[in-house]
Design an enzyme around this catalytic site. Structure first.
Site, PDB file in Angstrom:
ATOM      1  CB  THR A   1      -1.012  -0.066   1.163  1.00  0.00           C
ATOM      2  OG1 THR A   1      -1.916   1.009   1.029  1.00  0.00           O
ATOM      3  CG2 THR A   1      -0.353  -0.013   2.527  1.00  0.00           C
TER       4      THR A   1
ATOM      5  CE  LYS B   1      -2.059   0.463  -3.409  1.00  0.00           C
ATOM      6  NZ  LYS B   1      -3.458   0.760  -3.711  1.00  0.00           N
TER       7      LYS B   1
ATOM      8  CG  ASN C   1      -3.407  -4.411  -5.011  1.00  0.00           C
ATOM      9  OD1 ASN C   1      -3.162  -5.238  -5.888  1.00  0.00           O
ATOM     10  ND2 ASN C   1      -4.558  -4.351  -4.382  1.00  0.00           N
TER      11      ASN C   1
ATOM     12  N   GLY D   1     -11.703  10.949 -10.536  1.00  0.00           N
ATOM     13  CA  GLY D   1     -10.393  10.612 -10.000  1.00  0.00           C
ATOM     14  C   GLY D   1      -9.490  10.061 -11.078  1.00  0.00           C
TER      15      GLY D   1
ATOM     16  N   GLY E   1      -6.098   8.891  -9.746  1.00  0.00           N
ATOM     17  CA  GLY E   1      -4.997   8.362  -8.946  1.00  0.00           C
ATOM     18  C   GLY E   1      -4.931   6.846  -9.065  1.00  0.00           C
ATOM     19  N   GLY E   2      -4.286   6.212  -8.084  1.00  0.00           N
ATOM     20  CA  GLY E   2      -4.055   4.771  -8.156  1.00  0.00           C
ATOM     21  C   GLY E   2      -5.342   3.965  -8.250  1.00  0.00           C
TER      22      GLY E   2
ATOM     23  N   GLY F   1     -17.662   1.094  -0.717  1.00  0.00           N
ATOM     24  CA  GLY F   1     -16.224   0.816  -0.777  1.00  0.00           C
ATOM     25  C   GLY F   1     -15.822  -0.494  -0.121  1.00  0.00           C
TER      26      GLY F   1
END
Ligand SMILES: NC(=O)c1ccc[n+]([C@@H]2O[C@H](COP(=O)([O-])OP(=O)(O)OC[C@H]3O[C@@H](n4cnc5c(N)ncnc54)[C@H](OP(=O)(O)O)[C@@H]3O)[C@@H](O)[C@H]2O)c1
Length: 287
Positions: free
Chosen positions: A69, A73, A94, A132, A134-135, A250
């Site tokens: 994490t 990553k 991950n 978003g 991001g990752g 989530g």
């Protein structure tokens, strides 16, 4: 004759920094207990400067693999022996898996998301809007594209990051993708099938933070998903429910990426309800 005692458990874990608030151990060890596996999942703080030594340590101590994490990553890749297809496309790992004497980097975030999505709708041929870049967004976008989505729209605060993800989807996955700039009230395009929050907006402690969506444009036929695991009932999840949408919280993605990681490491098909139950017990005051 009874089985001889075994004091040497199989090991997996997570490397991160900070990592003490990561609840994955509780979820994975609930599955180990439920399925009678004599395994341990260790939560290990690893400084970026020590990552190479930590991976070497995992090898010599016989780890079956480990999660990575923040902030490892991408940085972990040079210390591995190979990458799975989607980890290679995303440039992020991950979940590291020992296969023979090789450590192979996989990315289960997007696969976990798609598994949750498939429980409600098949992404094949669907039009998807993702907030978003991001990752989490990269993982979801790449895996949703690999699952056959027809079109993906990326909306992100930083234009450079948003355009980079759009370009990746178009060049490497030959997908129809577009980038839409972040404004104060984004109208979700008509015909959207799946709407996803893959930003960190809504994450504890900033739980009242809201995405800049014009909610009148959210149609009840849309499937709405949020990556925020804590609290699971984000502003987006609550409003989408009120509008009659089918909703994925989530915890769904978190549980399913764990189910896929467990399959890679142990070969078992873990019971997701046991894993979700362990997380719900942790987040019960925010549910
Ligand atoms: N449920 C799961 O299994 C799971 C798995 C992985 C991650 N996650 C969650 O996903 C979230 C994102 O993680 P990540 O790894 O993608 O993080 P990241 O790489 O740091 O990306 C964060 C994203 O959020 C956007 N963002 C953050 N704060 C914002 C704000 N105030 N206004 C507008 N945009 C904002 C960023 O936009 P800019 O590009 O403009 O900075 C970027 O797109 C985290 O909350 C994490 O907990 C959940």
């Amino acid at each position: 004759m009874s089985k001889p005692p075994n004091f040497k458990q199989e090991l997996v874990g997570v490397f991160g920094k900070p990592v003490s608030e990561n609840p994955t151990q509780a979820m994975i060890e609930a599955a180990f207990r439920h399925h009678g596996l004599d395994w341990r999942y260790l939560t290990i703080e690893v400084d970026p400067a020590d990552l190479a030594d930590a991976v070497r340590g995992a090898r010599v101590m016989g780890f079956a693999g480990f999660n990575c994490t923040i902030p490892h990553k991408v940085a972990v890749i040079p210390y591995l022996d190979g990458l799975g297809e989607s980890a290679d496309l995303m440039g992020a790992v991950n979940c590291v898996v020992r296969r023979g004497d090789r450590f192979v980097g996989e990315n289960t975030d997007g696969k976990g998301f798609v598994k949750s999505l498939r429980e409600i709708v098949d992404p094949q041929g669907k039009r998807v809007v993702i907030f978003g870049a991001g990752g989490a967004s990269r993982a979801i976008a790449v895996e949703t594209a690999l699952a056959g989505a027809a079109q993906i729209t990326i909306i992100n605060r930083s234009e450079a990051r948003g355009r980079e993800l759009r370009d990746l989807l178009e060049s490497k996955l030959r997908l129809s993708a577009e980038f839409v700039p972040w404004t104060t009230a984004v109208a979700i395009p008509k015909g959207t099938d799946v709407l996803i929050n893959a930003t960190s907006i809504g994450l504890y402690p900033d739980i009242d933070a809201r995405l800049p969506i014009d909610f009148d444009s959210v149609d009840p036929h849309m499937v709405v998903a949020d990556v925020i695991p804590n609290p699971p009932k984000t502003h987006l999840v609550r409003l989408a429910h009120e509008r009659g949408c089918r909703v994925i919280d989530g915890l769904g993605m978190l549980v399913n990426q764990g189910v896929i990681g467990l399959k890679y490491w142990t070969g078992i098909d873990a019971d997701p309800s046991v894993m979700r139950g362990a997380l719900e017990a942790i987040f019960s005051d925010t549910m």
